[in-house]
Design an enzyme around this catalytic site. Structure first.
Site, short mmCIF file in Angstrom:
data_model
loop_
_atom_site.label_atom_id
_atom_site.label_comp_id
_atom_site.label_asym_id
_atom_site.label_seq_id
_atom_site.Cartn_x
_atom_site.Cartn_y
_atom_site.Cartn_z
N ASN A 1 17.82 78.09 14.20
CA ASN A 1 18.71 77.88 13.06
C ASN A 1 20.06 77.37 13.57
O ASN A 1 20.67 77.97 14.45
CB ASN A 1 18.87 79.19 12.29
CG ASN A 1 19.71 79.03 11.03
OD1 ASN A 1 20.93 78.97 11.08
ND2 ASN A 1 19.04 78.94 9.90
N CYS B 1 27.58 75.29 5.38
CA CYS B 1 28.84 75.47 6.11
C CYS B 1 29.87 74.46 5.62
O CYS B 1 29.53 73.36 5.20
CB CYS B 1 28.63 75.21 7.59
SG CYS B 1 27.21 76.04 8.25
C1 LIG Z 1 23.73 89.48 7.49
C2 LIG Z 1 23.19 88.11 7.17
C3 LIG Z 1 23.45 87.04 8.03
C4 LIG Z 1 22.97 85.77 7.75
N1 LIG Z 1 23.20 84.75 8.63
C5 LIG Z 1 22.65 83.53 8.42
C6 LIG Z 1 22.77 82.49 9.39
O1 LIG Z 1 23.36 82.67 10.46
N2 LIG Z 1 22.22 81.27 9.10
C7 LIG Z 1 21.51 81.05 7.95
O2 LIG Z 1 21.01 79.95 7.76
N3 LIG Z 1 21.37 82.02 7.03
C8 LIG Z 1 21.91 83.26 7.24
N4 LIG Z 1 21.72 84.26 6.30
C9 LIG Z 1 20.97 83.97 5.07
C10 LIG Z 1 19.51 84.41 5.17
O3 LIG Z 1 18.85 83.73 6.22
C11 LIG Z 1 18.77 84.17 3.84
O4 LIG Z 1 18.83 82.80 3.54
C12 LIG Z 1 19.37 84.93 2.68
O5 LIG Z 1 19.82 86.20 3.11
C13 LIG Z 1 18.39 85.11 1.51
O6 LIG Z 1 17.26 85.86 1.88
P1 LIG Z 1 17.12 87.45 1.66
O7 LIG Z 1 17.48 87.74 0.24
O8 LIG Z 1 15.70 87.77 2.00
O9 LIG Z 1 18.10 88.09 2.60
C14 LIG Z 1 22.22 85.54 6.57
C15 LIG Z 1 21.95 86.62 5.71
C16 LIG Z 1 22.41 87.88 6.00
C17 LIG Z 1 22.09 89.02 5.05
#
Ligand SMILES: Cc1cc2nc3c(=O)[nH]c(=O)nc-3n(C[C@H](O)[C@H](O)[C@H](O)COP(=O)(O)O)c2cc1C
Ligand SMILES: Cc1cc2nc3c(=O)[nH]c(=O)nc-3n(C[C@H](O)[C@H](O)[C@H](O)COP(=O)(O)OP(=O)(O)OC[C@H]3O[C@@H](n4cnc5c(N)ncnc54)[C@H](O)[C@@H]3O)c2cc1C
Ligand code: FES
Lengths: 244, 299
Positions: free
Chosen positions: B100, B131
């Site tokens: 990623n 971003c």
């Molecule tokens: C603590 C945290 C950190 C995250 N960091 C990133 C990241 O570095 N890059 C990214 O593309 N998405 C990041 N996300 C987004 C998740 O990959 C995902 O797209 C989003 O949380 C929705 O899925 P979920 O509801 O299953 O968590 C992050 C989410 C959380 C909760």
């Protein structure tokens, strides 16, 4: 880290808002005082981190204050209730640093993690001074227990209703070999300024996971960033960078 | 071919379950408690050209059926990821990993992707365009079809690995961004990233999160995510990885019925570290219950 089910053995009020809960289960991952567990409560998405107050083989003691809905729900859990628990989280205090006359400084619900530490240090024959700080007499807990361990136990209250009037820093002994502390941020800052030896501080931070996966709890230190849940919650005095 | 096997941009996976970026670190914390080789793959922590500490704390808040985070892409930077994290990962994870990537300029994205393209362990590049574009007025790349297309083209130029563009849900029409990425050569899309949100602490009357706002994830966002995956799958021909609030085998099936070729699981890993292992184990029985023979037939 271990993920297992613990069963509530007892859950009793120590003050209006502070409870002692004992839990039965697999404690094999709990290795040091100052570590914490992370509890899954029904109806809440994130787990609740609580320090280990005492740990014998198979029995865990937690002391917690009801500050919001999660801890309020915890206070109502009956004996027999099951809790999905992550154990063995965080680094914990380093007992080898203690020297002969360690000093323990706890404020409010910062007192509990120092109990198991005091017990271990006493078992090693150390002369332990414990200073326990509270706001007022009604909020005091743990005094008897620290005395029973044979610690030189001093209690401070901000309003002078019991023990020494003031803060834990108003009851420091003449000399000590090393110190361990846990408590609210203003207290930790005062301890940092007023102590004369090296020491270890335990920090709190809002946590997403509690086991190092989310980077939710990072703090900058003089040794680079540290995850409070993994490389912490205990940090060395000399590495702390205060941010305000 | 097993019942759970799926193919994502030409690479076969044993099952469609992928821990989502930012919720699985570089895998080791989870490898302590289960064999992470049971996963389809996983998407590692968002990696940038330079190391980043991220935002001040508190970075985390809770909400009904979910959480809000403003971690701010804390990561050690691509050089350290390659020199330290990937070799460590190799010992516990023997499949291709999804890399990623985040950036703050088109050049950042291209640079980081080019460095990761050289790594054999990397199977897919997942490019997070949620971003801010520091040279483009700070708007997120993922909110503007032209900017999203520009990043896609720049990344495609430096790699032969499948490029999956990860879309932001914080837009008026996500299908416009999806089509722009497809037209610019993306091999796949993943969605959704977190939805912007916030909480206020009643005691202090201040936002809980130091950064004021953060991204909402967890079951709370599942219906929104499902709707967007459905729309995007009907707007493009390239494969779509669906995510947002998935927490059970049933959620996986629902997301795949909306058209997803595979799924990512984020916040669920944080509250139950074994979430993905359990979802994978539960899939066959859930499929039986709904008369699904193989996952690939859901396409
Ligand atoms: C603590 C945290 C950190 C995250 N960091 C990133 C990241 O570095 N890059 C990214 O593309 N998405 C990041 N996300 C987004 C998740 O990959 C995902 O797209 C989003 O949380 C929705 O899925 P979920 O509801 O299953 O968590 C992050 C989410 C959380 C909760
Ligand atoms: C390592 C560690 C050890 C702790 N040990 C103890 C202990 O031994 N005894 C004790 O009484 N309390 C302890 N706490 C604080 C305890 O975790 C919080 O009081 C509790 O999570 C509050 O939950 P709530 O639902 O009642 O409050 P709410 O305010 O409703 O909680 C909302 C969210 O904020 C989080 N949160 C709120 N306050 C804190 C806080 N101070 N620190 C971290 N997260 C917080 C909650 O976990 C939850 O995710 C510790 C915290 C940490 C980080
Ligand atoms: S709380 Fe997730 S890394 Fe510390």
């Amino acid at each position: 880290m271990k993920q297992t089910i613990f069963r509530v053995e007892s859950n009793t009020a120590l003050t209006d808002s502070v409870f002692r809960m004992t839990l039965l289960g697999d404690t094999s991952a709990v290795t040091a005082p100052g570590q914490f567990v992370n509890l899954k409560l029904d109806g809440f998405f994130l787990r609740r981190p609580i320090s280990v107050c005492d740990c014998e083989d198979g029995r865990l003691t937690l002391i917690f204050k009801t500050v919001g809905k999660g801890t309020a729900q915890m206070s109502r859990l009956p004996a027999g209730a099951e809790i999905d628990t992550l154990t063995g989280l965080g680094n914990g205090y380093d007992l080898t640093r203690a020297g002969d006359r360690p000093l323990l400084l706890g404020g409010g619900v910062g007192v509990p993690p120092l109990y198991w530490l005091a017990k271990k240090l006493r078992a090693e024959g150390k002369e332990v001074t414990a200073v326990l700080g509270f706001n007022t007499e009604k909020e005091i807990f743990g005094e008897k227990e620290f005395r029973a361990l044979g610690c030189d136990t001093r209690v401070t209250t901000a309003d002078g209703s019991h023990g020494i009037r003031g803060f834990v820093t108003d009851a420091l002994p003449e000399s000590y070999s090393f110190f361990y502390t846990c408590g609210p941020m203003p207290m930790l800052k005062a301890v940092y300024r007023r102590t004369v030896t090296d020491g270890q501080f335990s920090f709190e931070e809002r946590m997403g996971c509690g086991f190092g996966a989310c980077m939710g709890c990072s703090q900058k230190t003089k040794n680079g960033y540290k995850r409070i849940c993994r490389e912490g919650p205990v940090l060395e005095k000399e590495e702390i960078l205060w941010e305000d | 071919m097993g019942r759970l096997t799926v193919s994502l941009c030409g690479l076969e996976m044993d099952n469609p379950v992928i821990p989502a970026s930012g919720t699985f670190g570089f895998g080791y914390e989870f490898a302590e408690i289960y064999d992470i080789n049971c996963l389809g793959t996983f998407s590692f922590k968002g990696t940038t050209r330079e190391p980043r500490f991220g935002n001040p704390t508190p970075r985390i808040a809770e909400c009904p059926a979910g959480m809000i985070n403003a971690v701010g892409l804390q990561n050690p930077g691509v050089e350290k990821v390659i020199a330290e994290e990937l070799p460590k990962l190799k010992k516990v994870f023997h499949k291709k990993v999804m890399a990623n990537v985040s950036g703050f300029s088109v050049e950042d994205y291209a640079y980081t992707c080019e460095r990761l393209d050289a790594e054999e362990q990397v199977g897919w590049l997942e490019v997070n365009i949620s971003c801010p574009n520091v040279h483009g007025g700070g708007m997120s790349f993922g909110t503007e079809p032209k900017a999203a297309a520009e990043v896609t083209r720049a990344v495609k130029k430096v790699t032969d690995k499948p490029v999956i563009m990860k879309l932001s849900p914080n837009v008026t029409d996500i299908t416009a961004i999806a089509r722009a990425c497809e037209d610019a050569g993306a091999d796949g899309l993943s969605l959704i990233n977190t939805l912007q949100g916030m909480r206020i602490d009643l005691r202090t009357r201040r936002p809980v999160i130091a950064n004021t706002m953060g991204g909402v994830s967890g079951p709370a966002i599942f219906p929104v995510a499902l709707r967007m995956v459905w729309q995007v799958c009907r707007a493009v021909k390239i494969p779509v990885v669906g995510m947002g609030g998935i927490a059970s085998a049933e959620d996986v099936l629902e997301m795949m019925m909306a058209g997803a070729a595979a799924v990512e699981v984020g916040a669920a890993n944080l509250t139950d570290p074994r979430a993905c292992e359990k979802i994978i184990a539960d899939l066959p029985e859930a499929m039986d219950r709904y008369g699904i023979r193989t996952l690939s037939e859901l396409k």
